[in-house]
Design a protein around this motif. Structure first.
Motif, short mmCIF file in Angstrom:
data_model
loop_
_atom_site.label_atom_id
_atom_site.label_comp_id
_atom_site.label_asym_id
_atom_site.label_seq_id
_atom_site.Cartn_x
_atom_site.Cartn_y
_atom_site.Cartn_z
N SER A 32 4.39 -1.36 -12.95
CA SER A 32 4.77 0.04 -12.87
C SER A 32 6.23 0.22 -12.52
O SER A 32 6.86 1.20 -12.92
N GLU B 178 -0.19 -4.65 -10.84
CA GLU B 178 -0.05 -3.28 -11.34
C GLU B 178 1.18 -2.62 -10.75
O GLU B 178 1.90 -1.89 -11.44
N VAL B 179 1.44 -2.86 -9.46
CA VAL B 179 2.63 -2.31 -8.83
C VAL B 179 3.88 -2.86 -9.51
O VAL B 179 4.81 -2.11 -9.84
N VAL C 86 -5.06 -3.09 -3.22
CA VAL C 86 -3.93 -2.77 -4.10
C VAL C 86 -3.62 -3.97 -4.98
O VAL C 86 -3.55 -5.10 -4.51
N GLN D 220 2.34 1.67 -3.46
CA GLN D 220 1.30 2.14 -4.38
C GLN D 220 1.06 3.63 -4.20
O GLN D 220 0.87 4.37 -5.18
N SER E 122 0.83 -1.21 0.00
CA SER E 122 0.00 0.00 0.00
C SER E 122 0.86 1.25 0.00
O SER E 122 0.54 2.24 -0.67
#
Length: 310
Positions: free
Chosen positions: A303, A299-300, A295, A222, A219
């Motif tokens: 990225s 995606e993290v 979260v 993110q 978290s």
């Protein structure tokens, strides 16, 4: 309490720098997901933490013991489970555990107690007379986990333990690891199945091309990548009307339709969300459901990494 403390380790193989100034830590009761693409340096890092490789520079401390100055002390405190666990395939599970218990220096009643404890914990009792070759992949992984637990280590280092497991076996492994963390053990686990890790990991360390891209709570990572929280909203009004409304609102971005509602990012926290709901009610959208979204570890990961291959 910090159990694993990786301090600026580096390791090269010829011209390839497999691990480059890597630092992160795992505390008691934490499950740390160690994630990265193939060839990122995960296995080399884990082998250094397990005293199987020496770093060119830096150090690793396990409950205060150094892999450089006190490797025997480190091995007494860790349980390492490699991605391919070597075993004598024609050996019964009982003898397999007994051999490793003796190798750990366990004797007599102490050995019997340790074996009984890991057998009960991993559910291997019905399989003790079966040969390793006859076990399913999931049961072989349980036997491997039992071996890592025989000497009651404070740190578990697991390299791709869920690889090749069926869905039920993955769930069972996840449950075992959660219990171990609740017992106060630190767990470092690598996996390519990010959805599995996202359900059990307290913290992650993302590595690519031998360097740590980010580490800490998912978290928190993110929030650094995007300060906006993600929400899902569903209304009695048509989905297109909700989507148009959200696109016009201040502080709202990343709007996309999903099911009968919309997913969107929102800056400003709970007050901003309350104001947004008030405006939705005033415009007769009749909101029925609003909830924060967990979260997304995938995606993290995407990225933070570029797909670099060493």
């Amino acid at each position: 309490m910090k159990i694993l403390d990786v301090q600026s380790i580096s390791r090269s193989f010829g011209n390839v720098k497999a691990v480059d100034n890597v630092s992160f830590s795992v505390s008691a009761g934490e499950i740390c997901g160690f994630i990265g693409p193939n060839g990122a340096g995960k296995t080399t890092t884990m082998r250094i933490c397990s005293t199987l490789e020496l770093p060119d520079s830096g150090d690793v401390l396990v409950s205060g013991s150094s892999v450089l100055d006190d490797p025997r002390g480190v091995t007494r405190k860790i349980g390492f489970m490699p991605d391919a666990y070597a075993s004598e395939q024609n050996t019964p599970v009982r003898d397999y555990l007994d051999f490793h218990a003796r190798a750990q220096g366990l004797r007599g009643a102490e050995r019997d107690k340790a074996m009984r404890s890991v057998i009960d914990f991993t559910g291997l009792d019905p399989l003790l007379d079966k040969e390793i070759l006859a076990l399913s992949k999931g049961m072989r992984q349980r036997a491997g986990l039992a071996v890592t637990l025989l000497h009651d280590p404070s740190l578990l280092i697991l390299d791709e333990p869920a690889a090749g497991l069926d869905p039920r076996a993955r769930v069972e492994l996840r449950e075992l690891l959660t219990v171990l963390a609740e017992m106060g053990k630190a767990v470092l686990i690598s996996s390519h199945i990010l959805t599995e890790l996202s359900e059990i990991c307290d913290v992650v360390a993302v590595i690519e091309a031998g360097t740590i891209r980010a580490s800490g709570r998912v978290s928190d990572i993110q929030k650094k990548l995007s300060p906006d929280a993600l929400y899902y909203m569903r209304c009695l009004a048509e989905g297109e009307a909700l989507q148009r409304f959200l696109l016009e609102q201040p502080g709202v971005d990343k709007v996309r339709a999903e099911g009968h509602g919309c997913v969107f990012g929102l800056a400003g926290g709970e007050e901003a969300l309350a104001d947004l709901l008030g405006r939705a009610v005033n415009q007769d959208l009749r909101p029925m459901e609003v909830r924060p979204l967990a979260v997304d570890l995938e995606e993290v990961f995407l990225s933070l990494t570029d797909g670099v291959v060493q």
